[in-house]
Scaffold this motif. Structure first.
Motif, PDB file in Angstrom:
ATOM      1  N   GLU A  47      -0.804  -2.504  10.727  1.00  0.00           N
ATOM      2  CA  GLU A  47       0.289  -2.226  11.648  1.00  0.00           C
ATOM      3  C   GLU A  47       0.773  -0.819  11.333  1.00  0.00           C
ATOM      4  OE1 GLU A  47       4.530  -4.217  13.154  1.00  0.00           O
ATOM      5  OE2 GLU A  47       3.325  -5.214  11.635  1.00  0.00           O
ATOM      6  N   PRO A  48       1.214  -0.053  12.334  1.00  0.00           N
ATOM      7  CA  PRO A  48       1.679   1.310  12.050  1.00  0.00           C
ATOM      8  C   PRO A  48       3.049   1.313  11.373  1.00  0.00           C
ATOM      9  CG  PRO A  48       1.767   0.875  14.407  1.00  0.00           C
ATOM     10  CD  PRO A  48       1.116  -0.316  13.778  1.00  0.00           C
ATOM     11  N   CYS A  49       3.055   0.811  10.142  1.00  0.00           N
ATOM     12  CA  CYS A  49       4.260   0.729   9.324  1.00  0.00           C
ATOM     13  C   CYS A  49       3.800   0.723   7.870  1.00  0.00           C
ATOM     14  CB  CYS A  49       5.056  -0.542   9.640  1.00  0.00           C
ATOM     15  SG  CYS A  49       4.170  -2.071   9.243  1.00  0.00           S
ATOM     16  N   SER A  50       4.727   0.617   6.935  1.00  0.00           N
ATOM     17  CA  SER A  50       4.357   0.527   5.524  1.00  0.00           C
ATOM     18  C   SER A  50       4.287  -0.937   5.108  1.00  0.00           C
ATOM     19  CB  SER A  50       5.384   1.259   4.659  1.00  0.00           C
ATOM     20  OG  SER A  50       6.650   0.627   4.750  1.00  0.00           O
ATOM     21  N   GLY A  51       3.300  -1.256   4.266  1.00  0.00           N
ATOM     22  CA  GLY A  51       3.256  -2.603   3.701  1.00  0.00           C
ATOM     23  C   GLY A  51       2.677  -3.676   4.583  1.00  0.00           C
ATOM     24  N   HIS A  52       3.092  -3.753   5.828  1.00  0.00           N
ATOM     25  CA  HIS A  52       2.665  -4.749   6.795  1.00  0.00           C
ATOM     26  C   HIS A  52       2.878  -6.167   6.274  1.00  0.00           C
ATOM     27  CE1 HIS A  52      -0.598  -6.439   9.724  1.00  0.00           C
ATOM     28  NE2 HIS A  52       0.627  -6.637  10.162  1.00  0.00           N
ATOM     29  N   GLN A  53       1.819  -6.867   5.829  1.00  0.00           N
ATOM     30  CA  GLN A  53       1.931  -8.255   5.391  1.00  0.00           C
ATOM     31  C   GLN A  53       2.350  -8.386   3.922  1.00  0.00           C
ATOM     32  OE1 GLN A  53       0.797 -11.378   7.377  1.00  0.00           O
ATOM     33  NE2 GLN A  53       1.536  -9.862   8.821  1.00  0.00           N
ATOM     34  N   SER A  54       2.510  -7.278   3.246  1.00  0.00           N
ATOM     35  CA  SER A  54       2.824  -7.310   1.807  1.00  0.00           C
ATOM     36  C   SER A  54       4.070  -6.469   1.548  1.00  0.00           C
ATOM     37  CB  SER A  54       1.633  -6.785   1.005  1.00  0.00           C
ATOM     38  OG  SER A  54       0.481  -7.581   1.233  1.00  0.00           O
ATOM     39  N   PRO A  55       5.255  -7.013   1.812  1.00  0.00           N
ATOM     40  CA  PRO A  55       6.493  -6.228   1.726  1.00  0.00           C
ATOM     41  C   PRO A  55       6.760  -5.734   0.308  1.00  0.00           C
ATOM     42  CG  PRO A  55       6.977  -8.578   1.935  1.00  0.00           C
ATOM     43  CD  PRO A  55       5.505  -8.414   2.191  1.00  0.00           C
ATOM     44  N   GLY A  56       7.077  -4.457   0.209  1.00  0.00           N
ATOM     45  CA  GLY A  56       7.380  -3.851  -1.074  1.00  0.00           C
ATOM     46  C   GLY A  56       6.199  -3.214  -1.764  1.00  0.00           C
ATOM     47  N   LEU A  57       4.976  -3.561  -1.349  1.00  0.00           N
ATOM     48  CA  LEU A  57       3.789  -3.034  -2.020  1.00  0.00           C
ATOM     49  C   LEU A  57       3.582  -1.545  -1.747  1.00  0.00           C
ATOM     50  CD1 LEU A  57       1.721  -4.619  -3.879  1.00  0.00           C
ATOM     51  CD2 LEU A  57       3.326  -6.037  -2.608  1.00  0.00           C
ATOM     52  N   TRP A  58       4.369  -0.982  -0.815  1.00  0.00           N
ATOM     53  CA  TRP A  58       4.319   0.464  -0.600  1.00  0.00           C
ATOM     54  C   TRP A  58       4.739   1.228  -1.861  1.00  0.00           C
ATOM     55  CZ3 TRP A  58       8.983   2.906  -1.311  1.00  0.00           C
ATOM     56  CH2 TRP A  58      10.141   2.137  -1.162  1.00  0.00           C
ATOM     57  N   LYS A  59       5.420   0.551  -2.777  1.00  0.00           N
ATOM     58  CA  LYS A  59       5.857   1.201  -4.025  1.00  0.00           C
ATOM     59  C   LYS A  59       4.717   1.340  -5.034  1.00  0.00           C
ATOM     60  CE  LYS A  59       8.923  -2.025  -4.310  1.00  0.00           C
ATOM     61  NZ  LYS A  59       9.977  -2.949  -4.766  1.00  0.00           N
ATOM     62  N   HIS A  60       3.616   0.634  -4.817  1.00  0.00           N
ATOM     63  CA  HIS A  60       2.498   0.699  -5.757  1.00  0.00           C
ATOM     64  C   HIS A  60       1.938   2.125  -5.790  1.00  0.00           C
ATOM     65  CE1 HIS A  60      -1.413  -0.060  -7.599  1.00  0.00           C
ATOM     66  NE2 HIS A  60      -0.947  -1.235  -8.001  1.00  0.00           N
ATOM     67  N   PRO A  61       1.644   2.658  -6.983  1.00  0.00           N
ATOM     68  CA  PRO A  61       1.206   4.058  -7.060  1.00  0.00           C
ATOM     69  C   PRO A  61      -0.088   4.360  -6.303  1.00  0.00           C
ATOM     70  CG  PRO A  61       0.957   2.925  -9.185  1.00  0.00           C
ATOM     71  CD  PRO A  61       1.779   2.036  -8.317  1.00  0.00           C
ATOM     72  N   LYS A  62      -0.891   3.346  -6.014  1.00  0.00           N
ATOM     73  CA  LYS A  62      -2.143   3.577  -5.299  1.00  0.00           C
ATOM     74  C   LYS A  62      -2.041   3.295  -3.803  1.00  0.00           C
ATOM     75  CE  LYS A  62      -5.226   2.745  -9.242  1.00  0.00           C
ATOM     76  NZ  LYS A  62      -6.367   1.942  -9.756  1.00  0.00           N
ATOM     77  N   ASP A  63      -0.876   2.863  -3.341  1.00  0.00           N
ATOM     78  CA  ASP A  63      -0.745   2.534  -1.923  1.00  0.00           C
ATOM     79  C   ASP A  63      -0.479   3.786  -1.099  1.00  0.00           C
ATOM     80  OD1 ASP A  63      -0.357   0.401   0.225  1.00  0.00           O
ATOM     81  OD2 ASP A  63       1.455   1.609   0.440  1.00  0.00           O
ATOM     82  N   GLN A  64      -1.122   3.869   0.055  1.00  0.00           N
ATOM     83  CA  GLN A  64      -0.939   5.004   0.967  1.00  0.00           C
ATOM     84  C   GLN A  64      -0.415   4.577   2.336  1.00  0.00           C
ATOM     85  OE1 GLN A  64      -4.652   7.206   1.171  1.00  0.00           O
ATOM     86  NE2 GLN A  64      -4.942   7.095  -1.049  1.00  0.00           N
ATOM     87  N   SER A  65       0.079   3.351   2.432  1.00  0.00           N
ATOM     88  CA  SER A  65       0.500   2.869   3.747  1.00  0.00           C
ATOM     89  C   SER A  65       1.704   3.627   4.290  1.00  0.00           C
ATOM     90  CB  SER A  65       0.797   1.372   3.694  1.00  0.00           C
ATOM     91  OG  SER A  65       1.938   1.094   2.895  1.00  0.00           O
ATOM     92  N   THR A  66       2.493   4.289   3.404  1.00  0.00           N
ATOM     93  CA  THR A  66       3.636   5.066   3.885  1.00  0.00           C
ATOM     94  C   THR A  66       3.203   6.320   4.640  1.00  0.00           C
ATOM     95  OG1 THR A  66       3.766   6.148   1.722  1.00  0.00           O
ATOM     96  CG2 THR A  66       5.199   4.254   2.083  1.00  0.00           C
ATOM     97  N   ASP A  67       1.911   6.623   4.656  1.00  0.00           N
ATOM     98  CA  ASP A  67       1.401   7.770   5.422  1.00  0.00           C
ATOM     99  C   ASP A  67       1.136   7.413   6.885  1.00  0.00           C
ATOM    100  OD1 ASP A  67       1.437   9.290   3.100  1.00  0.00           O
ATOM    101  OD2 ASP A  67      -0.687   8.971   2.659  1.00  0.00           O
TER     102      ASP A  67
END
Length: 515
Positions: free
Chosen positions: A17-37
């Motif tokens: 989904e064009p958002c951060s995290g999508h089905q995994s709320p909060g995982l945007w904080k993980h150092p390897k996650d790029q969903s916030t882009d």
């Protein structure tokens, strides 16, 4: 001599989904996650290239038109806003042409609601996208489920469930008329000698007048490569199943185990057969979030690392939007097995069977369960163990493929590509190459070269104005012909009998499984 049934080649989509995290709320904080882009088009182009190189069939793009405001509500958006739980979220169709320009075979299934947009306008948007992608667009047909969206779009809460499906039934007929019936295949001449761009005798008005819509037409776009985009659907209520059995070419299902979805799949296939369709032509795609490691220990450690980044309030905000239940009404340590809500007790019972080691189910336990993979199934293990689980879903529920939800992006997809796909290919379960490289989304989903438009047994085909057919002989199906399996109205106002509350992918159940 005995012969074994050939294994299904799995259909795989990345679920985003064009958002951060999508089905995994909060995982945007993980150092390897790029969903916030997600605001950066290069992020989507890189993802599309990654998936096409791995031969994924498509990118399934979810959407919501409002915020999750049930938890600590009513109308309280703060938990979702603070945690980034599908907030903010961008419009999904806009980025598809850029991804298509960087790929040749990857399909794009885009979620768009029927409740808030005129069919004439949406028909043009989807036809345009189908042209620009060379026929690689699908439409995930939803009716909407968030009152927060309805208040902004129609000025009041959602129309009732049965009214939304009655509207969707008429909506899809208008779309078929515009896409399939208002232009003959060969209407566009581009004849520089005669000066005829399009033969006006080969374009006609559709003159639709119904309960909800009045659309004279004709369609403002010439026929696109697929004419009608691939039709996807997710509802499994009584109304949703009837709609899917008539219109869907692929159905998105979710549950904590195959047994949860098997009955719905069987019923939709049976109804499709009653409607004169090949039941095997409907592809069922199950939601799953795989956490992969080269060993069980590595997979479990990866899960534990991911789990620490989950946001409890964000998970409870999503749960409230998906189910309509505000868990803020329950004490932090209250055992949810014994509350008065049948919906909560049913959900907890399903989770407890899948995860018997959990001794007490509280709202915190539920939220932790949601933080990786949402309400779908989450499977933890080695490539062999996860492949075994996928085969179990195919065997026990008759699914045809999977929507891969991510814990971190693109890390989850990279793990699937590096670890899981080689195992699936070694078992003959996944394609080495696209069935039709450079083909349309429909061709590659069906594995049939040349099947760009809906198949002859699909209701859209009844409207198709084919090349060489005179206007007076072109099909114009009657309502009676179209509704071969419809129930009769309960009264004179054209509405159907009351329908069950919708149970779609957002109401699936989650399990965490270590094989």
């Amino acid at each position: 001599m005995t012969t074994s049934t050939p294994k299904k080649k799995l259909i795989l989509h990345a679920f985003v989904e064009p958002c951060s995290g999508h089905q995994s709320p909060g995982l945007w904080k993980h150092p390897k996650d790029q969903s916030t882009d997600f605001n950066d088009i290069d992020h989507w182009i890189r993802l599309a290239k990654l998936l096409e190189d791995a031969k994924f069939h498509g990118l399934f793009i979810a959407d919501v038109l409002g915020g999750y405001d049930i938890y600590q509500g009513p109308r309280n958006l703060a938990p979702a806003i603070k945690s980034g739980a599908q907030w903010p979220v961008n419009e999904p169709l806009s980025m598809v042409p850029a991804m298509a320009a960087a790929t040749k075979s990857l399909g794009f299934g885009v979620t768009i609601a029927t409740t808030y947009e005129q069919p004439y306008h949406l028909a043009r948007r989807l036809s345009t996208a189908d042209h620009l992608t060379k026929g690689r667009v699908g439409w995930n047909i939803v009716t909407g489920y968030l009152d927060s969206a309805a208040r902004n779009l129609v000025g009041k809460d959602q129309p009732k469930h049965d009214d939304r499906y009655a509207l969707a039934e008429e909506y899809i007929r208008v779309m078929y008329k515009l896409w399939q019936s208002s232009w003959r295949d060969d209407a566009v001449q581009l004849n520089r000698k005669t000066g005829i761009y399009t033969d006006p005798t080969l374009v006609r008005e559709i003159n639709h007048v119904g309960k909800f819509y009045s659309v004279p037409g004709p369609h403002i776009c010439q026929p696109s490569p697929q004419r009608t985009p691939v039709l996807l659907q997710a509802g499994t209520s009584k109304a949703g199943k009837k709609f899917s059995s008539q219109h869907a070419e692929a159905v998105f299902v979710a549950g904590h185990s195959p047994s949860v979805v098997a009955k719905n799949i069987s019923e939709i296939r049976a109804q499709a057969k009653a409607n004169g369709r090949d039941p095997a032509s409907i592809k069922f795609i199950a939601l799953i979030c795989p956490i992969l490691g080269r060993t069980e220990e590595e997979a479990q450690k990866k899960f534990e690392d991911l789990e620490q980044y989950g946001d409890i309030d964000g998970a409870l905000a999503l749960f409230g939007g998906w189910t309509g239940i505000d868990l803020a009404h329950y004490a932090d340590d209250q055992e949810l097995r014994h509350v008065e809500s049948n919906a909560i007790r049913s959900a907890v019972e399903g989770w407890s069977k899948a995860s018997p080691t959990v001794k007490k189910w509280t709202k915190h336990t539920v939220a932790k369960h949601i933080t990786i993979g949402g309400l779908g199934a989450t499977t933890i293990g080695t490539p062999e163990q996860v492949a075994d689980e996928l085969e179990r879903w195919v065997r026990e529920a008759d699914v045809d493929g999977f929507n891969i939800a991510y814990a971190i992006k693109p890390g989850t997809f990279e793990d699937v590509i590096e670890l899981l796909l080689p195992e699936l290919r070694s078992r003959g379960l996944f394609q080495e190459e696209y069935a039709i490289p450079g083909g349309t989304y429909r061709e590659n989903i069906r594995g049939e070269a040349g099947q760009k438009v809906p198949s002859p047994d699909h209701p859209a085909a009844r409207y198709h104005w084919r090349a060489g057919v005179p206007a007076e002989d072109a099909p114009v199906p009657s309502e009676a012909e179209f509704e071969v399996a419809e129930e009769k109205p309960a009264n004179g106002n054209g509405l159907k009998r009351p329908l069950d509350e919708e149970v779609s992918t957002r109401n699936g159940r989650k399990s965490v499984k270590v094989n």
